[in-house]
Design a protein around this motif. Structure first.
Motif, short mmCIF file in Angstrom:
data_model
loop_
_atom_site.label_atom_id
_atom_site.label_comp_id
_atom_site.label_asym_id
_atom_site.label_seq_id
_atom_site.Cartn_x
_atom_site.Cartn_y
_atom_site.Cartn_z
N GLN A 1 3.77 5.93 -11.04
CA GLN A 1 3.55 5.46 -9.67
C GLN A 1 2.20 5.93 -9.15
OE1 GLN A 1 7.11 7.17 -7.99
NE2 GLN A 1 8.07 5.14 -7.83
N LYS A 2 1.82 7.16 -9.48
CA LYS A 2 0.51 7.67 -9.06
C LYS A 2 -0.61 6.83 -9.67
CE LYS A 2 1.96 12.47 -8.58
NZ LYS A 2 1.80 13.82 -9.13
N ALA A 3 -0.44 6.47 -10.93
CA ALA A 3 -1.45 5.64 -11.60
C ALA A 3 -1.55 4.28 -10.92
CB ALA A 3 -1.11 5.48 -13.08
N GLU A 4 -0.42 3.72 -10.52
CA GLU A 4 -0.42 2.43 -9.83
C GLU A 4 -1.14 2.52 -8.49
OE1 GLU A 4 0.41 -1.59 -9.17
OE2 GLU A 4 0.77 -0.42 -10.99
N ILE A 5 -0.94 3.62 -7.78
CA ILE A 5 -1.62 3.82 -6.50
C ILE A 5 -3.13 3.89 -6.71
CG2 ILE A 5 -1.99 5.47 -4.62
CD1 ILE A 5 1.04 6.09 -4.84
N TRP A 6 -3.55 4.66 -7.72
CA TRP A 6 -4.98 4.81 -7.98
C TRP A 6 -5.60 3.51 -8.49
CZ3 TRP A 6 -8.26 8.07 -6.09
CH2 TRP A 6 -7.80 9.31 -5.65
N ASP A 7 -4.80 2.65 -9.14
CA ASP A 7 -5.32 1.35 -9.56
C ASP A 7 -5.51 0.42 -8.38
OD1 ASP A 7 -5.41 2.08 -12.21
OD2 ASP A 7 -3.49 1.14 -12.72
N ARG A 8 -4.64 0.50 -7.41
CA ARG A 8 -4.70 -0.39 -6.25
C ARG A 8 -5.73 0.06 -5.22
NH1 ARG A 8 -0.46 -3.96 -5.41
NH2 ARG A 8 1.02 -3.96 -7.10
N TRP A 9 -5.98 1.35 -5.11
CA TRP A 9 -6.87 1.87 -4.09
C TRP A 9 -8.29 1.31 -4.19
CZ3 TRP A 9 -6.65 3.66 0.51
CH2 TRP A 9 -7.71 4.35 1.07
N PRO A 10 -8.93 1.28 -5.37
CA PRO A 10 -10.30 0.74 -5.43
C PRO A 10 -10.37 -0.76 -5.12
CG PRO A 10 -9.81 2.00 -7.41
CD PRO A 10 -8.55 1.87 -6.65
N VAL B 1 -9.30 -2.07 -2.63
CA VAL B 1 -9.31 -2.10 -1.17
C VAL B 1 -7.99 -2.62 -0.60
CG1 VAL B 1 -10.71 -2.66 0.85
CG2 VAL B 1 -11.81 -2.54 -1.37
N GLU B 2 -6.90 -2.23 -1.22
CA GLU B 2 -5.60 -2.53 -0.63
C GLU B 2 -5.33 -1.46 0.42
OE1 GLU B 2 -2.18 -3.64 -2.82
OE2 GLU B 2 -3.39 -4.22 -4.55
N SER B 3 -4.69 -1.85 1.49
CA SER B 3 -4.42 -0.90 2.56
C SER B 3 -3.35 0.10 2.13
CB SER B 3 -3.97 -1.63 3.82
OG SER B 3 -2.70 -2.21 3.60
N MET B 4 -3.38 1.27 2.75
CA MET B 4 -2.36 2.27 2.46
C MET B 4 -0.99 1.76 2.87
SD MET B 4 -3.94 6.03 3.00
CE MET B 4 -4.12 5.90 4.75
N ARG B 5 -0.96 0.94 3.88
CA ARG B 5 0.31 0.37 4.33
C ARG B 5 0.93 -0.52 3.25
NH1 ARG B 5 1.16 -2.23 10.16
NH2 ARG B 5 3.16 -1.21 10.36
N SER B 6 0.12 -1.37 2.64
CA SER B 6 0.66 -2.25 1.60
C SER B 6 1.05 -1.47 0.35
CB SER B 6 -0.34 -3.35 1.25
OG SER B 6 -1.48 -2.82 0.63
N ILE B 7 0.30 -0.43 0.03
CA ILE B 7 0.65 0.42 -1.11
C ILE B 7 1.96 1.15 -0.84
CG2 ILE B 7 -0.05 2.41 -2.49
CD1 ILE B 7 -2.97 1.53 -2.04
N GLY B 8 2.12 1.67 0.36
CA GLY B 8 3.35 2.36 0.73
C GLY B 8 4.55 1.43 0.69
#
Length: 45
Positions: free
Chosen positions: A13-22, A24-31
């Motif tokens: 899950q951490k890897a998925e978050i770090w893949d989505r962050w660059p 420019v997905e919002s933290m809200r959509s990642i959450g």
């Protein structure tokens, strides 16, 4: 007031978050992806 039990992100899950962050997905959509709020994803970034 009832508290939710504390849950931790798994390595995958951490890897998925770090893949989505660059991308420019919002933290809200990642959450929402993990069923959590922005306050749980913010400390990882």
């Amino acid at each position: 007031m009832a508290y939710r039990p504390r849950t931790f992100f798994k390595d995958k899950q951490k890897a998925e978050i770090w893949d989505r962050w660059p991308r420019v997905e919002s933290m809200r959509s990642i959450g929402r992806l993990f069923g959590r709020g922005t306050s749980s994803t913010y400390p990882l970034l």
